[in-house]
Scaffold this motif. Structure first.
Motif, PDB file in Angstrom:
ATOM      1  N   PHE A  29       0.813  -1.207   0.000  1.00 29.58           N
ATOM      2  CA  PHE A  29       0.000   0.000   0.000  1.00 29.58           C
ATOM      3  C   PHE A  29       0.850   1.262   0.000  1.00 29.58           C
ATOM      4  O   PHE A  29       1.947   1.284   0.540  1.00 29.58           O
ATOM      5  N   LEU A  30       0.297   2.311  -0.592  1.00 29.74           N
ATOM      6  CA  LEU A  30       0.895   3.641  -0.551  1.00 29.74           C
ATOM      7  C   LEU A  30       0.360   4.371   0.679  1.00 29.74           C
ATOM      8  O   LEU A  30      -0.712   4.017   1.193  1.00 29.74           O
ATOM      9  N   PRO A  31       1.053   5.402   1.152  1.00 31.50           N
ATOM     10  CA  PRO A  31       0.573   6.121   2.336  1.00 31.50           C
ATOM     11  C   PRO A  31      -0.869   6.627   2.201  1.00 31.50           C
ATOM     12  O   PRO A  31      -1.637   6.577   3.166  1.00 31.50           O
ATOM     13  N   ASN A  32      -1.253   7.083   1.014  1.00 26.87           N
ATOM     14  CA  ASN A  32      -2.614   7.607   0.842  1.00 26.87           C
ATOM     15  C   ASN A  32      -3.666   6.501   0.747  1.00 26.87           C
ATOM     16  O   ASN A  32      -4.861   6.788   0.663  1.00 26.87           O
ATOM     17  N   GLU A  33      -3.251   5.248   0.793  1.00 27.55           N
ATOM     18  CA  GLU A  33      -4.178   4.114   0.762  1.00 27.55           C
ATOM     19  C   GLU A  33      -4.393   3.508   2.154  1.00 27.55           C
ATOM     20  O   GLU A  33      -5.044   2.485   2.294  1.00 27.55           O
ATOM     21  N   ILE A  34      -3.828   4.158   3.171  1.00 24.20           N
ATOM     22  CA  ILE A  34      -3.892   3.651   4.536  1.00 24.20           C
ATOM     23  C   ILE A  34      -4.580   4.679   5.425  1.00 24.20           C
ATOM     24  O   ILE A  34      -4.215   5.848   5.424  1.00 24.20           O
ATOM     25  N   GLN A  35      -5.570   4.218   6.179  1.00 25.48           N
ATOM     26  CA  GLN A  35      -6.253   5.071   7.155  1.00 25.48           C
ATOM     27  C   GLN A  35      -6.112   4.440   8.534  1.00 25.48           C
ATOM     28  O   GLN A  35      -6.401   3.249   8.713  1.00 25.48           O
ATOM     29  N   VAL A  36      -5.677   5.242   9.495  1.00 22.89           N
ATOM     30  CA  VAL A  36      -5.574   4.798  10.883  1.00 22.89           C
ATOM     31  C   VAL A  36      -6.389   5.778  11.717  1.00 22.89           C
ATOM     32  O   VAL A  36      -6.133   6.979  11.690  1.00 22.89           O
ATOM     33  N   ASN A  37      -7.389   5.265  12.417  1.00 17.10           N
ATOM     34  CA  ASN A  37      -8.263   6.108  13.234  1.00 17.10           C
ATOM     35  C   ASN A  37      -8.374   5.538  14.634  1.00 17.10           C
ATOM     36  O   ASN A  37      -8.338   4.318  14.824  1.00 17.10           O
ATOM     37  N   VAL A  38      -8.543   6.426  15.594  1.00 18.40           N
ATOM     38  CA  VAL A  38      -8.769   6.025  16.977  1.00 18.40           C
ATOM     39  C   VAL A  38     -10.174   6.471  17.364  1.00 18.40           C
ATOM     40  O   VAL A  38     -10.530   7.629  17.213  1.00 18.40           O
ATOM     41  N   MET A  39     -10.956   5.508  17.830  1.00 21.79           N
ATOM     42  CA  MET A  39     -12.313   5.765  18.318  1.00 21.79           C
ATOM     43  C   MET A  39     -12.387   5.213  19.727  1.00 21.79           C
ATOM     44  O   MET A  39     -12.437   3.984  19.905  1.00 21.79           O
TER      45      MET A  39
END
Length: 108
Positions: free
Chosen positions: A39-49
């Protein structure tokens, strides 16, 4: 003093070594390294909920050596209670490792 985090709860389908993920969880920090070289950086999402860490990696169809390939991986992990969730940071290394880091809460 190390605090145990169950590595089996942190399965990652792209990880070598049968999906075993290297986790460090000590008194100062929490770190996890996930293989994400597809994956490229713009294809990765990291979220904290809350105390959940949600990771979503996806790329649409792209031409590779043996044909067109699309990939998608989504995982949600529970962070240890002593992690400062406002300090969670992630970066994709040049070698394709998704490094996720967080500080521990300061004892009052």
């Amino acid at each position: 003093m190390d605090i145990d985090v169950e590595p089996r709860l942190w399965d990652w389908p792209l990880q070598g070594n049968n999906g075993v993920v290297k986790i460090e969880n000590d008194e100062e920090k929490f770190t996890v390294d996930l293989e994400a070289h597809h994956f490229l950086p713009n294809e990765i999402q990291v979220n904290v909920m809350g105390h959940n860490l949600d990771i979503h990696c996806e790329h649409k169809s792209r031409a590779e050596l043996f044909g067109d390939v699309s990939r998608s991986v989504t995982r949600s992990y529970r962070l240890p209670d002593d992690v400062d969730v406002t300090s969670v940071k992630s970066v994709l290394s040049p070698r394709g490792t998704l490094n996720i880091r967080a500080d521990k809460k300061i004892a009052k």
